[in-house]
Design a protein around this motif. Sequence first.
Motif, PDB file in Angstrom:
ATOM      1  N   ASP A   1      -3.282 -28.195  52.190  1.00  9.50           N
ATOM      2  CA  ASP A   1      -4.137 -28.223  50.993  1.00  9.50           C
ATOM      3  C   ASP A   1      -3.337 -28.529  49.738  1.00  9.50           C
TER       4      ASP A   1
ATOM      5  N   ALA B   1      -2.985 -32.352  58.559  1.00  5.40           N
ATOM      6  CA  ALA B   1      -4.398 -31.977  58.726  1.00  5.40           C
ATOM      7  C   ALA B   1      -5.272 -33.216  58.937  1.00  5.40           C
TER       8      ALA B   1
ATOM      9  N   SER C   1      -9.077 -32.627  58.721  1.00  2.00           N
ATOM     10  CA  SER C   1      -9.589 -31.926  57.543  1.00  2.00           C
ATOM     11  C   SER C   1     -10.826 -32.640  56.981  1.00  2.00           C
TER      12      SER C   1
ATOM     13  N   TRP D   1     -11.193 -33.313  54.113  1.00  2.00           N
ATOM     14  CA  TRP D   1     -10.668 -34.178  53.043  1.00  2.00           C
ATOM     15  C   TRP D   1      -9.896 -35.382  53.584  1.00  2.00           C
TER      16      TRP D   1
END
Length: 187
Positions: free
Chosen positions: A141, A170, A173, A175
Amino acid sequence: DHRDLHLSLRRQRQMCIRDRFRLDRLSEPGERAGDATAEELLSIAAQLEEQDQIEAAIEAYRSYLVGFGATFEVCFLLAELLYRVGDLNGARERYYMAIELNEGYVEARANLGCVLVELGDLELALAAFRGALRYHPDYPDVHFHIARTLDRLGEDHEAEQHWKTFLRLAPESPWADEARQHLSSKS
């Protein structure tokens, strides 16, 4: 004098807080109701938050701080709630305090960075994000948020490195698509 008035007002506020969170804890016949313990205040705050009574939960955490002192966990929890009600300046200060009490608290550093971005202080946000990466270099993140912030600052090359790191850490994710779009638009 001015100091006496300030102390008097402070005592009145502490009494109001104590009275507001006085609990009926009658475990033995004849036992008087007592003030909330630290654990009870934390439980009250959590229950209030679960019931979506965020302002009351904020007051419960503030009461904890007044009555029992600051801990990094309570400062962090209070910052989270202040953020939820839109008090970005209050959240910023509580995240700072959580970090002061536990400098390795990466979640506080990451969330502080996000608040600072929203407040428009991008350089300071980068410092918060980089601080989080010093303690946890593989925190996806943080790589995502630092890449976004660097993009806003026009630091495309450094942002690209963080977008790539984020996708490596990730790839599934929510995102990830945004990261892929940023990388494909820069190619």
